[in-house]
Design a protein around this motif. Structure first.
Motif, PDB file in Angstrom:
ATOM      1  N   SER A 207       0.817  -1.214   0.000  1.00  0.00           N
ATOM      2  CA  SER A 207       0.000   0.000   0.000  1.00  0.00           C
ATOM      3  C   SER A 207       0.847   1.258   0.000  1.00  0.00           C
ATOM      4  O   SER A 207       0.456   2.284  -0.570  1.00  0.00           O
ATOM      5  N   MET A 208       2.026   1.202   0.620  1.00  0.00           N
ATOM      6  CA  MET A 208       2.915   2.368   0.621  1.00  0.00           C
ATOM      7  C   MET A 208       3.351   2.739  -0.790  1.00  0.00           C
ATOM      8  O   MET A 208       3.673   3.893  -1.068  1.00  0.00           O
TER       9      MET A 208
ATOM     10  N   LYS B 289      -2.160   7.594  -3.333  1.00  0.00           N
ATOM     11  CA  LYS B 289      -3.444   7.670  -2.632  1.00  0.00           C
ATOM     12  C   LYS B 289      -4.627   7.697  -3.587  1.00  0.00           C
ATOM     13  O   LYS B 289      -5.678   7.111  -3.313  1.00  0.00           O
TER      14      LYS B 289
ATOM     15  N   GLN C 174      -5.725   4.170  -4.508  1.00  0.00           N
ATOM     16  CA  GLN C 174      -5.891   3.180  -3.448  1.00  0.00           C
ATOM     17  C   GLN C 174      -7.340   2.737  -3.322  1.00  0.00           C
ATOM     18  O   GLN C 174      -8.262   3.560  -3.400  1.00  0.00           O
TER      19      GLN C 174
ATOM     20  N   VAL D 257      -2.582   1.999   5.189  1.00  0.00           N
ATOM     21  CA  VAL D 257      -1.700   3.147   5.438  1.00  0.00           C
ATOM     22  C   VAL D 257      -2.326   4.163   6.388  1.00  0.00           C
ATOM     23  O   VAL D 257      -1.640   5.034   6.914  1.00  0.00           O
TER      24      VAL D 257
ATOM     25  N   GLN E 255       3.063   8.931   2.935  1.00  0.00           N
ATOM     26  CA  GLN E 255       3.492   8.054   1.851  1.00  0.00           C
ATOM     27  C   GLN E 255       4.522   8.710   0.941  1.00  0.00           C
ATOM     28  O   GLN E 255       4.724   8.268  -0.195  1.00  0.00           O
TER      29      GLN E 255
ATOM     30  N   GLN F 138       8.380   5.923   2.548  1.00  0.00           N
ATOM     31  CA  GLN F 138       8.601   4.614   1.935  1.00  0.00           C
ATOM     32  C   GLN F 138       9.934   4.014   2.374  1.00  0.00           C
ATOM     33  O   GLN F 138      10.045   2.804   2.596  1.00  0.00           O
TER      34      GLN F 138
ATOM     35  N   CYS G  67       9.609   2.764   5.946  1.00  0.00           N
ATOM     36  CA  CYS G  67       8.870   1.501   5.932  1.00  0.00           C
ATOM     37  C   CYS G  67       9.783   0.353   5.511  1.00  0.00           C
ATOM     38  O   CYS G  67       9.801  -0.708   6.148  1.00  0.00           O
TER      39      CYS G  67
END
Length: 395
Positions: A52-53, A57, A60, A68, A73, A78, A81
């Motif tokens: 999802s990262m 958006k 999504q 998230v 993001q 990223q 993460c």
């Protein structure tokens, strides 16, 4: 140690990813033993976050938005993460379905419709993406690329195309459902184009390579025999000719090198955490060795964070990403070679995760350009400018 590059939102992301990392470690040895058997792991919450990262958006679905939540993001997010999930297990992190490097290329060169179609495919959590650039005889040298795009109708270069050639060292190439392939449309340096390819497709075949490290990434070779490519699958038609082909690949590489650096720092952190926990009561010399690694990990994490900010602000900062990857690979190599010895001479036999991480660390050196490639890039920058590369300030 507080990192000034991280605000409250990025710290929340770091803590969230850190909490999910153990789920990757639990699956690590099973994925390494049988990387083709992923059905048992696809609902891993760490996979959902990592995937999802990489999805903007606006593309999504409900599942990605839930994964998230209100987390940042941006490129820094990223990298945070990636670093934290790799501290669970880097090989498992790369094994999950995600947009990966192909997503970066599509986001860089695709129009809105192409991006929407690509991200819709990878959002289902069961579709791997691949990016095929490197060739068996030419590496990623665009001037020697042999994979070709030729008109399906030689009399009409505005119609559909046929893709022919071979690629090697393609992450998830043998199981990917959608990806990007780079090919030559002519002899001009501007003749390199990228296409989005949905699989399975007639004439396309992928075969996994026999890997020692990062087996979960399913590094593969791919062949294409007159694979039909619809005209609207060529990326970059809306862009100037100079930004339709290898420019997109090079830009993607700059960011990907920072991600490999983040992964290397995370993997080094995993080894440090494991050895520290297993050693129990270290000797004074061992305690000093662990403290030194702890300080290097913190410094390397800050370097990744700062480089992410530099690359996000200026996508042409290949010098900064090269330096970042060099330092991170040096760190993970030192850590995997030295720290296991604190658990005895047979540590790699007695501790399967340490043995696996040592293999994975060696594989990271080869991803997105070896150390020699990074040093060559920096030397070229130095020769052109006559001064120390600006990105060296990141260190």
């Amino acid at each position: 140690m507080t990192d000034p590059a991280l605000d409250d939102a990025h710290e929340r992301l770091r803590d969230h990813a850190r909490a999910l990392a153990p789920a990757l470690r639990e699956a690590a040895l099973a994925i390494d033993a049988d990387p083709a058997r992923m059905d048992d792991h696809l609902d891993n919450p760490a996979f959902r976050l990592f995937r999802s990262m990489g999805i903007p958006k606006r593309f999504q679905d409900v599942r990605a938005r839930a994964a998230v939540r209100d987390l940042p993001q941006d490129f820094l997010g990223q990298m945070i993460c990636s670093m934290e999930l790799a501290r669970g297990d880097a090989g498992a992190m790369f094994a999950g379905p995600a947009p990966a490097l192909a997503g970066v290329v599509v986001r860089t060169m695709g129009d809105e419709r192409q991006q929407a179609a690509f991200y819709e495919r990878v959002a289902d959590g069961a579709t791997w993406a691949f990016c095929a650039i490197t060739e068996p005889q030419a590496g990623s040298d665009a001037t020697r690329m042999r994979t070709t795009l030729s008109p399906a109708d030689p009399a009409d270069r505005t119609g559909d195309w046929l893709l022919s050639g071979a690629k090697r060292y393609v992450g998830n190439g043998s199981r990917g459902g959608v990806g990007v392939v780079f090919a030559q449309t002519g002899t001009s340096p501007l003749g390199v184009r990228a296409v989005v390819l949905d699989l399975p497709a007639p004439g396309a075949h992928g075969e996994p390579l026999d890997m020692i490290g990062l087996r979960g990434a399913r590094i593969s070779e791919m062949t294409f025999d007159a694979v039909p490519i619809a005209r609207d699958r060529l990326l970059g038609a809306h862009l100037p000719a100079t930004r339709r082909g290898m420019w997109g690949a090079v830009t993607a590489f700059y960011g990907a090198r920072v991600q490999i650096a983040a992964t290397a720092v995370g993997l080094a952190g995993a080894v440090y955490d494991y050895v520290s926990a297993e050693r129990g009561t270290p000797t004074p010399a061992e305690r000093r060795a662990l403290e030194t690694v702890s300080l290097r990990l913190a410094a390397a994490a800050r370097l990744v964070h700062r480089t992410a900010l530099l690359v996000e602000a200026d996508g042409a900062r290949g010098d900064a990403s090269a330096l970042c990857k060099l330092e991170a690979i040096r760190l993970v190599r030192d850590v995997t070679h030295r720290l296991p010895a604190l658990l005895g001479r047979g540590a790699l036999l007695d501790h399967p995760l340490l043995e696996k991480w040592t293999r994975d660390a060696a594989a990271l050196e080869l991803m997105e350009g070896t150390g020699d490639i990074q040093r060559l890039r920096l030397a070229q920058d130095y020769a052109r400018s006559g001064a120390v590369p600006a990105g060296e300030a990141a260190g």
